[in-house]
Design a protein around this motif. Structure first.
Motif, mmCIF file in Angstrom:
data_model
loop_
_atom_site.group_PDB
_atom_site.id
_atom_site.type_symbol
_atom_site.label_atom_id
_atom_site.label_comp_id
_atom_site.label_asym_id
_atom_site.label_seq_id
_atom_site.Cartn_x
_atom_site.Cartn_y
_atom_site.Cartn_z
ATOM 1 N N LEU A 5 0.756 -19.871 -0.350
ATOM 2 C CA LEU A 5 2.080 -19.623 0.218
ATOM 3 C C LEU A 5 1.985 -18.632 1.371
ATOM 4 C CD1 LEU A 5 4.107 -19.275 -3.118
ATOM 5 C CD2 LEU A 5 3.784 -21.317 -1.698
ATOM 6 N N ALA A 6 2.628 -18.954 2.492
ATOM 7 C CA ALA A 6 2.618 -18.081 3.658
ATOM 8 C C ALA A 6 3.331 -16.767 3.341
ATOM 9 C CB ALA A 6 3.295 -18.778 4.827
ATOM 10 N N ARG A 7 2.792 -15.666 3.896
ATOM 11 C CA ARG A 7 3.398 -14.353 3.650
ATOM 12 C C ARG A 7 3.085 -13.417 4.801
ATOM 13 N NH1 ARG A 7 2.974 -10.855 -1.940
ATOM 14 N NH2 ARG A 7 3.376 -8.786 -1.087
ATOM 15 N N GLU A 8 4.023 -12.533 5.090
ATOM 16 C CA GLU A 8 3.821 -11.501 6.107
ATOM 17 C C GLU A 8 3.545 -10.185 5.404
ATOM 18 O OE1 GLU A 8 6.043 -10.758 10.186
ATOM 19 O OE2 GLU A 8 7.120 -9.787 8.534
ATOM 20 N N PHE A 9 2.377 -9.590 5.664
ATOM 21 C CA PHE A 9 2.001 -8.331 5.040
ATOM 22 C C PHE A 9 2.429 -7.158 5.922
ATOM 23 C CE2 PHE A 9 -1.293 -11.438 3.675
ATOM 24 C CZ PHE A 9 -0.933 -11.494 2.326
ATOM 25 N N ASP A 10 2.625 -5.996 5.287
ATOM 26 C CA ASP A 10 3.158 -4.837 6.006
ATOM 27 C C ASP A 10 2.090 -3.997 6.689
ATOM 28 O OD1 ASP A 10 5.819 -5.383 5.375
ATOM 29 O OD2 ASP A 10 5.686 -4.339 3.449
ATOM 30 N N ASP A 11 0.834 -4.072 6.205
ATOM 31 C CA ASP A 11 -0.211 -3.247 6.808
ATOM 32 C C ASP A 11 -1.584 -3.852 6.525
ATOM 33 O OD1 ASP A 11 -0.960 -2.485 4.166
ATOM 34 O OD2 ASP A 11 0.506 -0.855 4.209
ATOM 35 N N GLY B 153 -5.877 6.393 -2.684
ATOM 36 C CA GLY B 153 -6.610 7.344 -1.855
ATOM 37 C C GLY B 153 -6.999 6.836 -0.487
ATOM 38 N N LYS B 154 -6.706 5.594 -0.166
ATOM 39 C CA LYS B 154 -7.058 5.052 1.139
ATOM 40 C C LYS B 154 -5.819 4.959 2.015
ATOM 41 C CE LYS B 154 -9.995 1.914 1.966
ATOM 42 N NZ LYS B 154 -10.777 0.648 2.068
ATOM 43 N N THR B 155 -6.020 5.127 3.328
ATOM 44 C CA THR B 155 -4.926 4.976 4.282
ATOM 45 C C THR B 155 -5.164 3.711 5.093
ATOM 46 O OG1 THR B 155 -6.083 6.338 5.911
ATOM 47 C CG2 THR B 155 -4.520 7.454 4.439
ATOM 48 N N TYR B 156 -4.073 3.120 5.548
ATOM 49 C CA TYR B 156 -4.174 1.844 6.245
ATOM 50 C C TYR B 156 -3.311 1.861 7.501
ATOM 51 C CZ TYR B 156 -6.045 0.285 1.755
ATOM 52 O OH TYR B 156 -6.790 0.154 0.608
ATOM 53 N N ALA B 157 -3.790 1.146 8.512
ATOM 54 C CA ALA B 157 -3.011 0.992 9.734
ATOM 55 C C ALA B 157 -1.800 0.116 9.437
ATOM 56 C CB ALA B 157 -3.870 0.353 10.827
ATOM 57 N N THR B 158 -0.644 0.555 9.945
ATOM 58 C CA THR B 158 0.575 -0.210 9.714
ATOM 59 C C THR B 158 0.717 -1.295 10.776
ATOM 60 O OG1 THR B 158 1.858 1.374 10.998
ATOM 61 C CG2 THR B 158 1.712 1.738 8.620
ATOM 62 N N GLY B 159 1.562 -2.248 10.466
ATOM 63 C CA GLY B 159 1.780 -3.362 11.395
ATOM 64 C C GLY B 159 1.807 -4.679 10.651
ATOM 65 N N LYS B 160 2.709 -5.524 11.051
ATOM 66 C CA LYS B 160 2.866 -6.806 10.370
ATOM 67 C C LYS B 160 1.639 -7.692 10.587
ATOM 68 C CE LYS B 160 7.042 -5.947 8.899
ATOM 69 N NZ LYS B 160 7.337 -5.752 7.457
ATOM 70 N N ARG B 161 1.225 -8.364 9.514
ATOM 71 C CA ARG B 161 0.080 -9.273 9.579
ATOM 72 C C ARG B 161 0.452 -10.558 8.847
ATOM 73 N NH1 ARG B 161 -4.663 -6.232 10.789
ATOM 74 N NH2 ARG B 161 -5.962 -7.970 10.113
ATOM 75 N N ASP B 162 0.259 -11.684 9.526
ATOM 76 C CA ASP B 162 0.543 -12.972 8.908
ATOM 77 C C ASP B 162 -0.620 -13.390 8.020
ATOM 78 O OD1 ASP B 162 2.999 -13.270 10.172
ATOM 79 O OD2 ASP B 162 2.101 -14.195 11.943
ATOM 80 N N GLY B 163 -0.302 -14.026 6.922
ATOM 81 C CA GLY B 163 -1.352 -14.482 6.031
ATOM 82 C C GLY B 163 -0.831 -15.373 4.932
#
Length: 227
Positions: free
Chosen positions: A172-178, A187-197
């Motif tokens: 199923l198609a989904r847009e992730f937030d980061d 404990g991990k940090t992630y770059a923000t930004g929409k990612r299609d997947g």
């Protein structure tokens, strides 16, 4: 995913499945639709065409749809790991013997269906009476297909089982937030930004497992634990 079969294996398959390719009742001039861009009828040998036509007839009966609405996607020689020929059912035991055969993928509108062949048997592969791949959009398969292969291999290795014991449920198609693909590790940090997947769902023995992918990274979400 399954490797290229040896010439000896292909020869053994042809001999073993001779009963499935009856040229008398299935002449070569019987129409067979091939999905555009997936290949050409001329690429199939006589046995493959005969098996594909039989598979179309079986699926037509199973779904109660005209044969003209069914197209051949692929037909691939297989070395099934046991007598379930890649379609194990709950609470059933199978002989642990390598079984040569074929996996035939057919399309009806946007749905994919698999017909499995082995030891003179041919049937639509289902789980608990339902098509294994009924919720998969065939038009998107070429997009997420490689990631599904990665997910299936990872799940098989994690569970310590054969890949053909894992059922593919949906993509199923989904847009992730980061960059965590909505599955962050503590404990991990992630770059923000929409990612299609996509969210890929697989199952084994009634338990479902999900993988998130942005078509570059594919990871289990939530992390898989072995009970």
């Amino acid at each position: 995913m399954f490797g290229k079969p040896s010439l000896a294996a292909i020869a053994a398959t042809a001999a073993l499945l001779a009963a499935c390719s009856d040229a008398t009742t299935d002449p070569d001039d019987t129409p067979l639709r091939y999905v555009p861009g997936q290949g050409d009828i001329a690429d199939l040998n006589r046995e493959e065409r005969s098996l594909a036509k039989r598979a179309v007839r079986i699926l037509s009966t199973d779904l109660n749809v005209p044969e003209a609405d069914i197209s051949l996607d692929t037909i691939r020689p297989m070395q099934w790991r046991d007598s379930s020929i890649g379609c194990p059912q709950p609470n059933q035991a199978y002989g642990q013997v390598i079984t040569p055969g074929y996996r035939i993928t057919l399309r009806v509108e946007k749905a994919l269906h698999f017909v499995h062949v082995g030891k003179e048997r041919m049937f639509v592969c289902k789980s608990a009476g339902k098509p294994m791949f009924s919720s998969i959009d065939a038009e998107r398969q070429l997009v997420w297909g490689p990631q599904m292969i990665v997910a299936r291999q990872d799940l098989a290795e994690t569970l310590g089982i054969a890949e053909d014991q894992i059922i593919i449920r949906s993509a199923l198609a989904r847009e992730f937030d980061d960059d965590s693909l909505d599955c962050p590790e503590p404990g991990k940090t992630y770059a923000t930004g929409k990612r299609d997947g996509f969210v890929l769902t697989l199952s084994h023995e009634g338990r479902e497992y999900r993988y998130h992918t942005d078509l570059t990274i594919t990871l289990p979400c939530p992390r898989i634990t072995i009970d």
